[in-house]
Write an enzyme that holds these catalytic residues in place. Structure first.
Site, PDB file in Angstrom:
ATOM      1  N   THR A  72      -3.072   8.441  -9.575  1.00 14.93           N
ATOM      2  CA  THR A  72      -2.148   7.716  -8.686  1.00 14.93           C
ATOM      3  C   THR A  72      -2.640   7.701  -7.242  1.00 14.93           C
ATOM      4  OG1 THR A  72      -0.700   9.623  -8.217  1.00 14.93           O
ATOM      5  CG2 THR A  72      -0.243   8.349 -10.215  1.00 14.93           C
ATOM      6  N   LEU A 118       1.080   4.561  -5.292  1.00 14.18           N
ATOM      7  CA  LEU A 118       2.197   4.048  -6.075  1.00 14.18           C
ATOM      8  C   LEU A 118       2.147   4.762  -7.429  1.00 14.18           C
ATOM      9  CD1 LEU A 118       4.380   2.058  -5.385  1.00 14.18           C
ATOM     10  CD2 LEU A 118       2.916   0.204  -6.186  1.00 14.18           C
ATOM     11  N   HIS A 119       2.740   5.961  -7.455  1.00 16.21           N
ATOM     12  CA  HIS A 119       2.563   6.845  -8.620  1.00 16.21           C
ATOM     13  C   HIS A 119       3.127   6.274  -9.929  1.00 16.21           C
ATOM     14  CE1 HIS A 119       1.699  10.176  -5.783  1.00 16.21           C
ATOM     15  NE2 HIS A 119       2.768   9.794  -5.106  1.00 16.21           N
ATOM     16  N   ASP A 120       4.453   6.125  -9.968  1.00  9.97           N
ATOM     17  CA  ASP A 120       5.114   5.921 -11.265  1.00  9.97           C
ATOM     18  C   ASP A 120       4.779   4.604 -11.974  1.00  9.97           C
ATOM     19  OD1 ASP A 120       6.258   8.420 -11.010  1.00  9.97           O
ATOM     20  OD2 ASP A 120       8.115   7.665 -10.119  1.00  9.97           O
TER      21      ASP A 120
END
Ligand code: BDR
Ligand code: CA
Length: 313
Positions: A196, A242-244
């Protein structure tokens, strides 16, 4: 191929919101059976509210949203308002939801849904701390074998940690829950910080969201504008990770990601390294692999996909 049936388990969070929007925008590949909220970035009352705000933003008010666990299994809740703001979804001004929460507890929804579907046909997508999933596995061990896959955002290996020097936030908040999930035997795909932290919202990429010139495009641009302040300062990077959305992007384009099938264990004892994901990346032990641990993403491909799909909403 029919779309993959998924449950999104989440603590929105601006990046959770984008992950949910990407799933909604991709009905050919993803069928969202429901959203289960968990405490994490902010307390449960707010994550359950934010999940409904996101459904309304995308006109997906038919998706049931359940409230789940409001605290870790054995610890006090740690939250991340310093990253996500007081509401958890700071940035855009979005109306309070009119949608009500679905009746019942998120954990029971997870159990009932897995039991009601053919084994191997429902994927769990945790985007926050793992107490809803762990509690469901503890309460109904029969469901573990019915899970098609768990595709989760959490952990880190080469990137080590973001909430402590050695732990990523989602795992750190409830290491005991993470331990239960990683030991469950269910097939797991992990999107750690190693992935991420390459999915950075640069100004150019954020402009592309804004240029969609839609309600969703503006909201996403304003969300990332908000939380990037924190990360840019911390990492000195061009934008925030923008991890998720890496989780939902993987369900659509798994070819964008690469990693290794390795053993991953969770530190639950040491105060110094609590919540560390100890990944045997170099396979120096004989501990059996239990997770596909990703470490690379085609970032341009990821943002092209995201922008193209968000344009549909
Ligand atoms: C994770 O923690 C949360 O702050 C984000 O929503 C993401 O799920 C990143 O460490
Ligand atoms: Ca999250």
């Amino acid at each position: 191929m029919p779309p993959r049936k998924i449950i999104i388990d989440t603590d929105p969070g601006q990046d959770d919101a984008v992950a949910i929007l990407l799933a909604f925008a991709s009905p050919e590949e993803i069928e969202v059976l429901g959203i289960t909220a968990v405490a994490g970035n902010v307390p449960l009352e707010l994550t359950a509210k934010n999940a409904r705000i996101v459904c309304e933003l995308a006109n997906h008010t038919h998706i049931p949203v359940y409230a789940g666990c409001d605290r870790p299994l054995k610890r006090d809740l740690v939250t991340a308002e310093h990253v996500h703001g007081k509401t958890g979804l700071d940035g855009p001004v979005l109306p309070d939801p009119e949608m009500t929460l679905a009746d019942g507890h998120a954990v029971d929804f997870i159990i009932d849904t897995l039991r009601a579907h053919e084994p191997g046909t429902v994927t769990l997508c945790p985007l926050g701390p793992l107490m809803n999933i762990a509690t469901a596995f503890q309460k109904a061990p029969d469901i573990v074998d019915r899970v098609q896959e768990i595709v989760l955002m959490g952990g880190a290996y080469f990137e080590v940690g973001n909430i402590t020097p050695t732990a990523e936030f989602n795992i750190y908040v409830d290491p005991e829950a993470a331990d239960i999930v990683f030991k469950s035997g269910a097939p797991i795909v992990v999107m750690p910080l190693d992935v991420t932290h390459d999915a950075l919202v640069t100004p150019h990429r954020n402009d592309a969201f804004r240029a969609l010139n839609s309600k969703v495009g503006h909201a996403v641009a304003e969300m990332t504008d908000f939380f990037e302040r924190f990360d840019k300062e911390k990492y000195g990077s061009e934008g925030a990770p923008l991890h998720d959305p890496c989780v939902t992007a993987y369900l659509i384009r798994p070819d964008l990601f690469s990693g290794r099938h390795v053993n991953v264990q969770i530190e639950t004892q040491s105060e110094l390294t609590m919540g560390m994901t100890v990944a045997d990346w170099w396979r120096v032990t004989d501990r059996p692999p239990n997770a596909m641990f990703m470490n690379d993403v085609d970032a341009d491909g990821f943002f092209d996909l995201l922008t193209e799909r968000l344009a549909r909403l």
